[in-house]
Scaffold this motif. Structure first.
Motif, PDB file in Angstrom:
ATOM      1  N   UNK A   3       6.960  20.621   3.492  1.00  0.00           N
ATOM      2  CA  UNK A   3       5.843  20.900   2.580  1.00  0.00           C
ATOM      3  C   UNK A   3       5.864  20.096   1.283  1.00  0.00           C
ATOM      4  N   UNK A   4       4.669  20.003   0.701  1.00  0.00           N
ATOM      5  CA  UNK A   4       4.469  19.486  -0.662  1.00  0.00           C
ATOM      6  C   UNK A   4       4.836  18.017  -0.844  1.00  0.00           C
ATOM      7  N   UNK A   5       4.496  17.198   0.148  1.00  0.00           N
ATOM      8  CA  UNK A   5       4.542  15.754  -0.088  1.00  0.00           C
ATOM      9  C   UNK A   5       3.248  15.357  -0.792  1.00  0.00           C
ATOM     10  N   UNK A   6       3.317  14.330  -1.601  1.00  0.00           N
ATOM     11  CA  UNK A   6       2.160  13.960  -2.433  1.00  0.00           C
ATOM     12  C   UNK A   6       1.979  12.442  -2.422  1.00  0.00           C
ATOM     13  N   UNK A   7       1.656  11.889  -1.245  1.00  0.00           N
ATOM     14  CA  UNK A   7       1.542  10.439  -1.152  1.00  0.00           C
ATOM     15  C   UNK A   7       0.377   9.892  -1.963  1.00  0.00           C
ATOM     16  N   UNK A   8      -0.613  10.720  -2.252  1.00  0.00           N
ATOM     17  CA  UNK A   8      -1.721  10.271  -3.087  1.00  0.00           C
ATOM     18  C   UNK A   8      -1.305   9.941  -4.500  1.00  0.00           C
ATOM     19  N   UNK A   9      -0.089  10.371  -4.883  1.00  0.00           N
ATOM     20  CA  UNK A   9       0.385  10.108  -6.239  1.00  0.00           C
ATOM     21  C   UNK A   9       1.478   9.043  -6.289  1.00  0.00           C
ATOM     22  N   UNK A  10       1.637   8.300  -5.185  1.00  0.00           N
ATOM     23  CA  UNK A  10       2.410   7.067  -5.296  1.00  0.00           C
ATOM     24  C   UNK A  10       1.759   6.194  -6.360  1.00  0.00           C
ATOM     25  N   UNK A  11       2.547   5.523  -7.146  1.00  0.00           N
ATOM     26  CA  UNK A  11       1.982   4.746  -8.251  1.00  0.00           C
ATOM     27  C   UNK A  11       1.440   3.396  -7.784  1.00  0.00           C
ATOM     28  N   UNK A  12       0.259   3.071  -8.293  1.00  0.00           N
ATOM     29  CA  UNK A  12      -0.357   1.777  -8.035  1.00  0.00           C
ATOM     30  C   UNK A  12      -0.954   1.292  -9.357  1.00  0.00           C
ATOM     31  N   UNK A  13      -0.429   0.197  -9.892  1.00  0.00           N
ATOM     32  CA  UNK A  13      -0.885  -0.320 -11.184  1.00  0.00           C
ATOM     33  C   UNK A  13      -0.864   0.757 -12.269  1.00  0.00           C
ATOM     34  N   UNK A  14       0.186   1.572 -12.243  1.00  0.00           N
ATOM     35  CA  UNK A  14       0.387   2.560 -13.288  1.00  0.00           C
ATOM     36  C   UNK A  14      -0.374   3.850 -13.122  1.00  0.00           C
ATOM     37  N   UNK A  15      -1.150   3.996 -12.036  1.00  0.00           N
ATOM     38  CA  UNK A  15      -1.906   5.218 -11.776  1.00  0.00           C
ATOM     39  C   UNK A  15      -1.616   5.713 -10.370  1.00  0.00           C
TER      40      UNK A  15
END
Length: 264
Positions: free
Chosen positions: A155-167
């Motif tokens: 549970x609770x993986x957050x791949x949408x919050x991998x960083x890309x150009x600081x966001x």
């Protein structure tokens, strides 16, 4: 209609829309029409609670005595919401499960939205019986993810919050980014390619499933993306959150503790 002990209600709270339905727990199919209401502006707790109640009212009396599962677009541990990317910051550190139980006057099962979609695919869909690592990605207001390994949800993986150009990369590659930036499907697919390349480099999945609202148009972008892993749509697409949330009613207590992060 299935017997009441084989049915449950699932509510999927998203950043843009909230959906609900009655689910057959044996087959994982919707037994009712799916009802939907736009997520209230700001996503504040009181407004979200009122909208959940409105969805239950739309389902009618048949839903009143059934087990209820709610999935939500934040990290969820021990019934608390620990993040708030696409809803009000009031949810950070909020006793959300208790808030919904008190407000609705009934027990609920509470889980992250992408994890709920993952459970639907694990039990009734594309990840059922699959060996190795399956990663479900949900493409919508943000990017959600669920890791499914050898029949279990992590549970609770957050791949949408991998960083890309600081966001967070979901700002760059979510379905809402295509609309916000006026991208063609081809241009958006190039952004998604970078996301999936990064995911494969980090985790080497055996199967990647694509769900979320945009999964109803897979022909417009999925053939433009290349992956090493098998790459296909989630079986239950945008209904997976409803189905997975409802399926928590059929989950044993030990596994529910694992999902919630609560101590044994």
């Amino acid at each position: 209609m299935a017997k009441s002990e084989n049915r449950a209600v699932g509510v999927d709270v998203g950043g843009t829309g909230m959906k609900a339905g009655i689910v057959d727990l044996d087959s994982g199919e919707l037994l009712s029409d799916r009802v939907r209401i736009d997520t209230p502006d700001g996503g504040h707790p009181a407004d979200v609670l009122a909208t959940v109640q409105a969805l239950l009212d739309l389902l009618g009396e048949e839903a009143d005595e059934l087990p209820l599962g709610i999935c939500f677009p934040t990290i969820v541990k021990g019934g608390r919401t620990l993040s708030a990317a696409n809803v009000s910051k009031e949810w950070i550190g909020f006793e959300a499960e208790k808030f919904f139980e008190d407000g609705l006057g009934r027990d609920i099962h509470f889980v992250n939205d992408a994890d709920a979609a993952g459970l639907a695919e694990l039990r009734y869909g594309g990840a059922k019986g699959r060996a190795g690592l399956t990663i479900l990605t949900t493409l919508g207001t943000g990017i959600g993810s669920a890791f499914l390994f050898e029949g279990k949800l992590v549970p609770n993986t957050e791949l949408g919050h991998l960083l890309w150009n600081g966001e967070s990369i979901e700002r760059y590659a979510a379905a809402t980014a295509r609309e916000r930036d006026g991208l063609s499907w081809e241009e958006w697919a190039q952004r998604l390619q970078k996301f999936y390349d990064h995911v494969e480099f980090l985790f080497s999945p055996d199967l990647i499933l694509v769900g979320g609202g945009v999964s109803k148009n897979p022909e417009k972008f999925m053939p433009l993306i290349t992956t090493r892993a098998e790459f296909t749509t989630a079986t239950h697409r945008n209904n997976a959150g409803i189905i997975g949330a409802a399926s928590l009613a059929k989950t044993d207590d030990e596994y529910l503790r694992e999902l919630s992060g609560a101590p044994a």
